[in-house]
Design a protein around this motif. Structure first.
Motif, PDB file in Angstrom:
ATOM      1  N   VAL A 159       0.838  -1.205   0.000  1.00 34.69           N
ATOM      2  CA  VAL A 159       0.000   0.000   0.000  1.00 34.69           C
ATOM      3  C   VAL A 159       0.876   1.259   0.000  1.00 34.69           C
ATOM      4  O   VAL A 159       0.606   2.222  -0.731  1.00 34.69           O
ATOM      5  N   LYS A 160       1.931   1.238   0.780  1.00 37.27           N
ATOM      6  CA  LYS A 160       2.804   2.418   0.837  1.00 37.27           C
ATOM      7  C   LYS A 160       3.558   2.612  -0.474  1.00 37.27           C
ATOM      8  O   LYS A 160       3.768   3.752  -0.920  1.00 37.27           O
ATOM      9  N   ARG A 161       3.950   1.509  -1.113  1.00 35.04           N
ATOM     10  CA  ARG A 161       4.609   1.638  -2.424  1.00 35.04           C
ATOM     11  C   ARG A 161       3.650   2.238  -3.451  1.00 35.04           C
ATOM     12  O   ARG A 161       4.018   3.118  -4.234  1.00 35.04           O
ATOM     13  N   ALA A 162       2.407   1.735  -3.464  1.00 35.17           N
ATOM     14  CA  ALA A 162       1.425   2.241  -4.439  1.00 35.17           C
ATOM     15  C   ALA A 162       1.163   3.727  -4.204  1.00 35.17           C
ATOM     16  O   ALA A 162       1.073   4.524  -5.149  1.00 35.17           O
ATOM     17  N   VAL A 244     -10.591  -1.966   7.365  1.00 38.26           N
ATOM     18  CA  VAL A 244     -10.693  -0.808   6.463  1.00 38.26           C
ATOM     19  C   VAL A 244     -10.043   0.406   7.134  1.00 38.26           C
ATOM     20  O   VAL A 244      -9.273   1.149   6.523  1.00 38.26           O
ATOM     21  N   ALA A 245     -10.317   0.565   8.433  1.00 37.92           N
ATOM     22  CA  ALA A 245      -9.725   1.687   9.182  1.00 37.92           C
ATOM     23  C   ALA A 245      -8.216   1.498   9.317  1.00 37.92           C
ATOM     24  O   ALA A 245      -7.441   2.454   9.266  1.00 37.92           O
ATOM     25  N   ARG A 246      -7.790   0.224   9.478  1.00 37.71           N
ATOM     26  CA  ARG A 246      -6.350  -0.044   9.581  1.00 37.71           C
ATOM     27  C   ARG A 246      -5.647   0.336   8.271  1.00 37.71           C
ATOM     28  O   ARG A 246      -4.579   0.959   8.264  1.00 37.71           O
ATOM     29  N   LEU A 247      -6.281  -0.032   7.177  1.00 39.97           N
ATOM     30  CA  LEU A 247      -5.751   0.317   5.850  1.00 39.97           C
ATOM     31  C   LEU A 247      -5.620   1.833   5.709  1.00 39.97           C
ATOM     32  O   LEU A 247      -4.625   2.349   5.181  1.00 39.97           O
ATOM     33  N   ALA A 248      -6.627   2.544   6.229  1.00 40.08           N
ATOM     34  CA  ALA A 248      -6.630   4.010   6.104  1.00 40.08           C
ATOM     35  C   ALA A 248      -5.465   4.647   6.875  1.00 40.08           C
ATOM     36  O   ALA A 248      -5.089   5.782   6.587  1.00 40.08           O
ATOM     37  N   ARG A 249      -4.902   3.906   7.833  1.00 37.34           N
ATOM     38  CA  ARG A 249      -3.755   4.463   8.563  1.00 37.34           C
ATOM     39  C   ARG A 249      -2.449   4.347   7.767  1.00 37.34           C
ATOM     40  O   ARG A 249      -1.469   4.990   8.094  1.00 37.34           O
ATOM     41  N   TRP A 250      -2.461   3.519   6.726  1.00 38.28           N
ATOM     42  CA  TRP A 250      -1.243   3.339   5.924  1.00 38.28           C
ATOM     43  C   TRP A 250      -1.167   4.310   4.753  1.00 38.28           C
ATOM     44  O   TRP A 250      -0.166   4.385   4.052  1.00 38.28           O
ATOM     45  N   THR A 251      -2.275   4.988   4.473  1.00 40.03           N
ATOM     46  CA  THR A 251      -2.334   5.829   3.267  1.00 40.03           C
ATOM     47  C   THR A 251      -3.356   6.942   3.445  1.00 40.03           C
ATOM     48  O   THR A 251      -4.347   6.769   4.177  1.00 40.03           O
ATOM     49  N   ALA A 266     -22.524  -2.572   2.094  1.00 38.15           N
ATOM     50  CA  ALA A 266     -22.192  -1.269   1.508  1.00 38.15           C
ATOM     51  C   ALA A 266     -22.235  -0.194   2.593  1.00 38.15           C
ATOM     52  O   ALA A 266     -21.305   0.598   2.746  1.00 38.15           O
ATOM     53  N   ARG A 267     -23.323  -0.197   3.358  1.00 36.42           N
ATOM     54  CA  ARG A 267     -23.466   0.773   4.451  1.00 36.42           C
ATOM     55  C   ARG A 267     -22.332   0.605   5.453  1.00 36.42           C
ATOM     56  O   ARG A 267     -21.713   1.575   5.893  1.00 36.42           O
ATOM     57  N   ALA A 268     -22.022  -0.637   5.791  1.00 39.46           N
ATOM     58  CA  ALA A 268     -21.004  -0.904   6.824  1.00 39.46           C
ATOM     59  C   ALA A 268     -19.615  -0.447   6.378  1.00 39.46           C
ATOM     60  O   ALA A 268     -18.874   0.130   7.167  1.00 39.46           O
ATOM     61  N   VAL A 269     -19.255  -0.700   5.125  1.00 41.60           N
ATOM     62  CA  VAL A 269     -17.897  -0.299   4.717  1.00 41.60           C
ATOM     63  C   VAL A 269     -17.788   1.221   4.603  1.00 41.60           C
ATOM     64  O   VAL A 269     -16.733   1.791   4.886  1.00 41.60           O
ATOM     65  N   VAL A 270     -18.882   1.871   4.245  1.00 38.77           N
ATOM     66  CA  VAL A 270     -18.847   3.335   4.189  1.00 38.77           C
ATOM     67  C   VAL A 270     -18.749   3.885   5.618  1.00 38.77           C
ATOM     68  O   VAL A 270     -17.959   4.787   5.900  1.00 38.77           O
ATOM     69  N   ASP A 271     -19.508   3.289   6.546  1.00 33.94           N
ATOM     70  CA  ASP A 271     -19.383   3.684   7.963  1.00 33.94           C
ATOM     71  C   ASP A 271     -17.953   3.462   8.452  1.00 33.94           C
ATOM     72  O   ASP A 271     -17.448   4.208   9.292  1.00 33.94           O
ATOM     73  N   ALA A 272     -17.307   2.412   7.924  1.00 31.60           N
ATOM     74  CA  ALA A 272     -15.942   2.083   8.368  1.00 31.60           C
ATOM     75  C   ALA A 272     -14.894   2.965   7.705  1.00 31.60           C
ATOM     76  O   ALA A 272     -13.709   2.834   7.992  1.00 31.60           O
ATOM     77  N   GLY A 273     -15.323   3.831   6.791  1.00 32.68           N
ATOM     78  CA  GLY A 273     -14.373   4.790   6.232  1.00 32.68           C
ATOM     79  C   GLY A 273     -14.128   4.679   4.742  1.00 32.68           C
ATOM     80  O   GLY A 273     -13.340   5.467   4.187  1.00 32.68           O
TER      81      GLY A 273
END
Ligand SMILES: Cc1cc2nc3c(=O)[nH]c(=O)nc-3n(C[C@H](O)[C@H](O)[C@H](O)COP(=O)(O)O)c2cc1C
Ligand SMILES: O=C(O)C(=O)c1ccccc1
Length: 391
Positions: A159-162, A244-251, A266-273
């Motif tokens: 993720v950091k490379r991308a 999803v939130a953990r991923l958001a901390r990398w980028t 769909a609702r849950a992943v949007v709530d998750a960020g």
């Protein structure tokens, strides 16, 4: 003029390739190796979800409007803004793994042609070229698709490379914690993911390499060990909503979750960020018997409303298909198999051909249906072919 988009830059010549997605598939079946063709065309089990993806488009009909002055090409605007990415048309190439099985230029050809045409591209984690090499030729509008390996540090590194290489979004594929049951690959005794052709992003990754006893370049055995190490970390059934939130901390990039077909998810992943979802069943390659992607779209679009961007893939084969997906709530579509056949048949020229065909068809269909821009499309443009008289 019917062919303006198609012929732009072609000098009026028609490439020696079929003019429909179905035609490309027929020619690919003749010309590609059985292994490559089976890998692309194959879906899970009975392949009924793959068929359902296409059939779903037949249940809606466009109702063209007349005398609105929109049939002239210069009256039309196909451009869209998706997650801050301006695209010339609401189309991105879907992430497709192991492309070297099909053509040596693989994702470098795809990224370059998408950039040339002003559409987006999504680079697969299972690519045949390293992220940085594809980024170098893919222009501005490319996203990175993440298969989250079971080794979190490798995931973070990818993720950091991308992000560093200039991706504009991270697409987390949620529907493939493991590979679906794929009879065509199994019958040929050919498991594409066991090939060294889809692990360039790993071989070029310092964290992944630190997991290997020997450099893969050293010997055939060392390469085989690298492939097996990749296989052992590819499947990750442990990924949950909280990741999803953990991923958001990398980028800092927007996160799009791909493979969503239930409105609760769909609702849950949007709530998750997540900033977006791709309504997709992976082209019917994962859960056979799953709902057709287009049938899942209206509920998902209603569930997220204007809180997130909605994309659709699984079954886009023509301009009318794009119109229907947009009318049912998608902001853009991912285009899959047809350009993969094009790549196999003619490299970058084949990808360009497949994409131009879709864009020209979309442009003409939109204008002849009476619309000046894709932004005008909504449910009222369609009628259900099941519903009898009326809209
Ligand atoms: C040969 C092949 C390889 C694929 N590889 C990936 C991949 O690496 N990552 C991913 O998220 N989706 C992958 N997909 C799924 C596509 O991104 C997309 O969801 C699917 O192709 C849409 O279906 P369609 O091509 O029938 O329209 C793959 C699909 C195919 C056909
Ligand atoms: O075949 C696929 O659908 C796919 O997603 C994939 C995943 C890993 C390696 C190759 C392809």
């Amino acid at each position: 003029m019917q062919n303006e988009i198609y012929f732009a830059g072609l000098g009026g010549t028609v490439p020696d390739l079929p003019m429909t997605a179905a035609g490309l598939e027929v020619l690919a079946r003749e010309r590609l190796s059985p292994e490559a063709f089976g890998y692309i065309a194959g879906s899970a089990s009975t392949e009924r979800t793959a068929a359902a993806n296409l059939a779903a488009f037949d249940r809606y009909a466009i109702v063209p409007r007349m005398l609105r002055g929109t049939a002239a090409a210069d009256a039309r605007d196909l451009s869209v803004d998706v997650l801050g990415t301006r695209l010339a048309a609401p189309v991105l190439t879907a992430p497709i793994g192991v492309l070297e099985l099909v053509h040596p230029d693989a994702e470098r050809a795809v990224g370059a042609v998408a950039a040339e045409l002003g559409v987006g591209s999504v680079l697969s984690t299972a690519a045949s070229s390293a992220i940085e090499d594809v980024a170098a030729v893919s222009g501005e509008n490319w996203w990175y698709q993440l298969y989250w390996p079971s080794d979190d540090e490798v995931a973070e590194s990818l993720v950091k490379r991308a992000t560093a290489a200039g991706a504009k979004a991270i697409v987390l594929t949620a529907d493939t914690p493991g590979m679906g049951w794929r009879p065509r690959d199994l019958e040929l005794g050919h498991l594409p993911f066991l090939q060294a052709k889809g692990i360039a992003n790993y071989l070029s990754d310092p964290v992944f390499r630190s997991r290997l006893a020997n450099p893969p370049e050293e010997s055939t055995e060392a390469m085989q060990m690298a492939v097996l190490t990749w296989v052992s970390m590819f499947g990750n059934h442990a990924i949950r909503l909280g990741d999803v939130a953990r991923l958001a901390r990398w980028t800092d990039l927007p996160i799009v979750v791909k493979g969503i077909v239930h409105s609760d998810d769909a609702r849950a992943v949007v709530d998750a960020g997540a900033a977006g979802v791709v309504v997709s069943n992976h082209g019917g390659r994962q859960v056979d018997g799953a709902v057709a992607a287009l049938d899942a779209l209206p509920d998902v679009a209603a569930a997220v409303g204007d809180r997130a961007t909605v994309l659709l893939d699984s079954g886009i084969r023509s301009g009318a298909d794009v119109v229907k997906a947009l009318a049912l709530g998608a902001d853009a579509v991912l285009y899959g198999r047809p350009w993969v056949y094009g790549l196999g048949l003619a490299g970058a020229d084949g990808v360009r051909h497949a994409l131009r065909m879709l864009l020209a068809d979309l442009d003409v269909t939109l204008g002849l249906a009476g619309f000046a821009s894709v932004a005008e499309l909504d449910r009222r443009v369609l009628r259900s072919t099941l519903a009898g008289p009326g809209l």
